[in-house]
Design an enzyme around this catalytic site. Structure first.
Site, PDB file in Angstrom:
ATOM      1  N   LYS A 176       0.888  -1.183   0.000  1.00  0.00           N
ATOM      2  CA  LYS A 176       0.000   0.000   0.000  1.00  0.00           C
ATOM      3  C   LYS A 176       0.913   1.217   0.000  1.00  0.00           C
ATOM      4  O   LYS A 176       1.437   1.619   1.032  1.00  0.00           O
ATOM      5  CB  LYS A 176      -0.883  -0.034   1.245  1.00  0.00           C
ATOM      6  CG  LYS A 176      -2.266   0.563   1.048  1.00  0.00           C
ATOM      7  CD  LYS A 176      -2.321   2.053   0.923  1.00  0.00           C
ATOM      8  CE  LYS A 176      -2.130   2.833   2.184  1.00  0.00           C
ATOM      9  NZ  LYS A 176      -1.864   4.260   1.881  1.00  0.00           N
ATOM     10  N   GLU A 252       8.942   1.019  11.465  1.00  0.00           N
ATOM     11  CA  GLU A 252       9.962   2.077  11.345  1.00  0.00           C
ATOM     12  C   GLU A 252       9.204   3.390  11.409  1.00  0.00           C
ATOM     13  O   GLU A 252       8.416   3.706  10.512  1.00  0.00           O
ATOM     14  CB  GLU A 252      10.733   1.917  10.038  1.00  0.00           C
ATOM     15  CG  GLU A 252      11.549   0.629  10.057  1.00  0.00           C
ATOM     16  CD  GLU A 252      12.410   0.411   8.825  1.00  0.00           C
ATOM     17  OE1 GLU A 252      12.189   1.070   7.812  1.00  0.00           O
ATOM     18  OE2 GLU A 252      13.310  -0.447   8.911  1.00  0.00           O
ATOM     19  N   CYS A 286      13.148  10.854   7.937  1.00  0.00           N
ATOM     20  CA  CYS A 286      12.963  10.384   9.319  1.00  0.00           C
ATOM     21  C   CYS A 286      14.249  10.523  10.130  1.00  0.00           C
ATOM     22  O   CYS A 286      14.223  10.707  11.334  1.00  0.00           O
ATOM     23  CB  CYS A 286      12.500   8.936   9.302  1.00  0.00           C
ATOM     24  SG  CYS A 286      13.629   7.875   8.396  1.00  0.00           S
ATOM     25  N   GLU A 388       7.960  15.703  16.486  1.00  0.00           N
ATOM     26  CA  GLU A 388       8.518  15.624  15.130  1.00  0.00           C
ATOM     27  C   GLU A 388       7.747  16.575  14.215  1.00  0.00           C
ATOM     28  O   GLU A 388       6.523  16.528  14.146  1.00  0.00           O
ATOM     29  CB  GLU A 388       8.390  14.193  14.590  1.00  0.00           C
ATOM     30  CG  GLU A 388       8.998  14.039  13.211  1.00  0.00           C
ATOM     31  CD  GLU A 388       8.749  12.673  12.583  1.00  0.00           C
ATOM     32  OE1 GLU A 388       7.604  12.201  12.627  1.00  0.00           O
ATOM     33  OE2 GLU A 388       9.703  12.090  12.042  1.00  0.00           O
TER      34      GLU A 388
HETATM   35  P1  NAD Z   1       1.805   8.086   7.908  1.00  0.00           P
HETATM   36  O1  NAD Z   1       1.901   7.296   9.147  1.00  0.00           O
HETATM   37  O2  NAD Z   1       0.820   9.191   7.846  1.00  0.00           O
HETATM   38  O3  NAD Z   1       1.424   7.143   6.680  1.00  0.00           O
HETATM   39  C1  NAD Z   1       2.235   6.030   6.328  1.00  0.00           C
HETATM   40  C2  NAD Z   1       1.373   5.019   5.608  1.00  0.00           C
HETATM   41  O4  NAD Z   1       0.426   4.472   6.516  1.00  0.00           O
HETATM   42  C3  NAD Z   1       0.567   5.589   4.444  1.00  0.00           C
HETATM   43  O5  NAD Z   1       0.594   4.654   3.383  1.00  0.00           O
HETATM   44  C4  NAD Z   1      -0.819   5.724   5.039  1.00  0.00           C
HETATM   45  O6  NAD Z   1      -1.855   5.675   4.081  1.00  0.00           O
HETATM   46  C5  NAD Z   1      -0.865   4.494   5.944  1.00  0.00           C
HETATM   47  N1  NAD Z   1      -1.838   4.555   7.040  1.00  0.00           N
HETATM   48  C6  NAD Z   1      -2.246   5.646   7.738  1.00  0.00           C
HETATM   49  N2  NAD Z   1      -3.113   5.270   8.708  1.00  0.00           N
HETATM   50  C7  NAD Z   1      -3.241   3.923   8.622  1.00  0.00           C
HETATM   51  C8  NAD Z   1      -3.999   2.954   9.345  1.00  0.00           C
HETATM   52  N3  NAD Z   1      -4.783   3.296  10.368  1.00  0.00           N
HETATM   53  N4  NAD Z   1      -3.899   1.665   8.986  1.00  0.00           N
HETATM   54  C9  NAD Z   1      -3.090   1.296   7.965  1.00  0.00           C
HETATM   55  N5  NAD Z   1      -2.365   2.163   7.232  1.00  0.00           N
HETATM   56  C10 NAD Z   1      -2.430   3.458   7.561  1.00  0.00           C
HETATM   57  O7  NAD Z   1       3.274   8.584   7.581  1.00  0.00           O
HETATM   58  P2  NAD Z   1       3.731   9.558   6.412  1.00  0.00           P
HETATM   59  O8  NAD Z   1       3.215  10.928   6.731  1.00  0.00           O
HETATM   60  O9  NAD Z   1       3.418   8.939   5.101  1.00  0.00           O
HETATM   61  O10 NAD Z   1       5.329   9.543   6.571  1.00  0.00           O
HETATM   62  C11 NAD Z   1       6.034  10.394   7.411  1.00  0.00           C
HETATM   63  C12 NAD Z   1       6.385   9.700   8.711  1.00  0.00           C
HETATM   64  O11 NAD Z   1       7.130   8.531   8.438  1.00  0.00           O
HETATM   65  C13 NAD Z   1       7.264  10.520   9.633  1.00  0.00           C
HETATM   66  O12 NAD Z   1       6.825  10.364  10.952  1.00  0.00           O
HETATM   67  C14 NAD Z   1       8.637   9.883   9.474  1.00  0.00           C
HETATM   68  O13 NAD Z   1       9.522  10.049  10.553  1.00  0.00           O
HETATM   69  C15 NAD Z   1       8.271   8.458   9.284  1.00  0.00           C
HETATM   70  N6  NAD Z   1       9.343   7.732   8.616  1.00  0.00           N
HETATM   71  C16 NAD Z   1      10.086   6.843   9.342  1.00  0.00           C
HETATM   72  C17 NAD Z   1      11.134   6.156   8.737  1.00  0.00           C
HETATM   73  C18 NAD Z   1      11.991   5.176   9.498  1.00  0.00           C
HETATM   74  O14 NAD Z   1      12.731   4.449   8.868  1.00  0.00           O
HETATM   75  N7  NAD Z   1      11.920   5.129  10.818  1.00  0.00           N
HETATM   76  C19 NAD Z   1      11.418   6.388   7.388  1.00  0.00           C
HETATM   77  C20 NAD Z   1      10.639   7.306   6.686  1.00  0.00           C
HETATM   78  C21 NAD Z   1       9.595   7.963   7.307  1.00  0.00           C
END
Ligand code: NAD
Length: 484
Positions: A176, A252, A286, A388
């Protein structure tokens, strides 16, 4: 305009519902995307389960490895298409996408194919009462159908970081992608089809998170494991979904990473590294450093030079060689980042530079541009030092002693990464041990060897991926005991 569909059981599948993908740099519609509902998610998971029992499950490791190398080669052949897709989805400067994001995407398939090919097995001889003995060895079996939930910030790199090991270990996947960045998963589906990856092994469902494709997928009872990259709050929701059926998760998540700059550092390197760690990808990394601690004797000089560096970062289009920074991913995300810009000022920050929206030429005014921003003068309890932000901003604070800075850097709910700048050998090792984070860089940032463990401590993650560590999550280790 592009129409981006789902990819289920080897077929591109449209649905009755479409959502818009807009350009981050001018706000124009660039694609409409077919949203997967419960029926499409169910079809994708069912296809993935069937593929496990079908030709994919019967492939030898050597054949699987060969196929993943073919996937990587085809990505390399279509390098320009992937770069174009990623540039239009996230709007960041071309050099980063060309040198990191897309090449790493191809490398993720090769590296993990090679890991699975070379991983050793355990072997133990044991005594038995009859004196004939027994042998034990371990086998790695796939976990099954893996749900791969991806973020938007480095879409291709982060998606393939999960897909490479998942497929190398013999699993099947339903991906997804983020609703903000659907293009590279769709292109990857074309690659999978072209190189003959069996139907159902790789599926893509597009859509949103809660009460939509993301949740339908993570709640689906035929999903055996869930791997996720994204915000900590979303990770917690996914963990709850995974609890139903007691399924494993790899999370992550977010970071509020500290860079710590000692007076004995190589100042040029520390400035260059901090400009990247706080502002690369418009601060949407991140591993980025939103908290900078600088030893007092060099504090003023450091802030001055960081400011000069930031003010040279001209915003611009991805293919403009003069562009130092792209826009944020969306208007919605810009609202969130700007709300932190306001809070910082309300809580008493000194704005060293930035703090608002840049003036852009007319065709780009609909984009989600934002000024890179530096603050000083806030206590560690300030909101912008705790939460963050995920934007091009950082707070710089002075410190006096090593013990003090360790305590301040660790006093945060997150623990993903840290960058230490010092030329003092013993101090570098002491700091590496004392900092609570999954990754500590000394005199560098974002220097990644894909064989090393990657993941966060505290609220930044659960589990480690990378090299053989990925195998812990993507395989079931089985012990075989043979009585001789
Ligand atoms: P997000 O959590 O909003 O979304 C990530 C994914 O989860 C998307 O595909 C979204 O549609 C899906 N999603 C959202 N709610 C869901 C649910 N209830 N059930 C299932 N899927 C769901 O994150 P984002 O805004 O896309 O990305 C930014 C975040 O990601 C920041 O917090 C960043 O630090 C983190 N990040 C972490 C790493 C790491 O390696 N630790 C790497 C990159 C980004």
């Amino acid at each position: 305009m592009k129409e981006i569909t789902n990819f289920i059981n080897g077929e591109f599948v449209a649905t009755g519902n479409w959502f818009d993908k807009r350009s981050p740099y001018d706000g124009k519609l660039i694609a409409r995307v077919a949203e997967a509902g419960r029926a499409e998610v169910d079809a994708a998971v069912t296809a993935a389960q069937a593929a496990l029992r079908g030709p994919w499950g019967r492939l030898t490791v050597a054949d699987r490895v060969e196929m993943l190398h073919a996937v990587a080669n085809e990505i390399e052949r279509r390098f320009e298409d992937f770069c174009e897709a990623e540039m239009t989805d996230i709007g960041q400067p071309a050099h980063f996408i060309r040198h990191v994001d897309v090449p790493r995407g191809a490398a993720n398939f090769k590296i993990f194919a090679d890991v699975i090919k070379n991983v050793p097995t355990e072997f133990f001889e044991m005594a038995t009462p009859d004196g004939r003995g027994a042998i034990n060895y371990s086998l790695r079996a796939p976990v099954g159908v893996v749900a791969v939930i991806c973020p938007w910030n480095l879409p291709f790199l982060l998606m393939t970081w999960k897909l490479g090991p998942a497929l190398a270990c013999g699993n099947t996947v339903v991906v997804k992608p983020s609703e903000e960045t659907p293009q590279t998963a769709w292109l990857l589906a074309e690659v999978m089809q072209k190189v003959g990856v069996p139907k159902g092994v790789f599926n893509v469902v597009n859509g949103f998170g809660p009460d939509a494709a993301g949740e339908f997928l993570t709640m689906h009872p035929k999903v055996d494991a869930i791997t996720f990259t994204g915000e900590t709050r979303t990770g917690a929701a996914i963990m709850k979904a995974a609890a139903e059926g007691a399924r494993p998760v790899s999370l992550e998540m977010g970071g509020k990473n500290a860079a710590i700059v000692f007076a004995d550092c190589d100042m040029d390197a520390a400035i260059e590294g901090t400009l990247r760690s706080s502002f690369a990808n418009c601060g949407q990394v991140c591993l980025g450093t939103e908290r900078i601690y600088v030893e007092r004797p060099i504090f003023d000089a450091f802030v001055k030079r960081l400011k000069e560096g930031v003010e040279k970062m001209t915003p611009g289009l991805p293919d403009d060689p003069a562009s130092g920074m792209g826009p944020l991913i969306s208007q919605e995300h810009r609202k969130k980042v700007l709300s932190y810009y306001r809070i910082a000022v309300e809580e008493g920050a000194t704005v060293v530079t930035g703090g608002g929206i840049p003036v852009m030429p007319e065709p780009l005014q609909g984009g989600s541009w934002i000024q890179p921003t530096i603050w000083t003068g806030l206590p560690d309890s300030a909101t912008v030092l705790r939460e963050e932000i995920f934007g091009p901003c950082c707070h710089v604070a002075p410190f006096d002693t090593e013990e003090e800075v360790v305590m301040r850097a660790n006093d945060n709910p997150y623990g993903l990464a840290s960058a230490i700048w010092t030329t003092h050998l013993q101090r570098a090792h002491r700091m590496a041990g004392a900092i609570q984070a999954g990754i500590v860089w000394v005199n560098s940032w974002f220097l990644r060897d894909l064989r090393t463990p990657f993941g966060g401590s505290k609220q930044s993650g659960i589990g480690r991926e990378g090299g053989v560590h990925s195998l812990e999550f993507y395989t079931e280790l089985k012990n075989v005991c043979i009585k001789l």
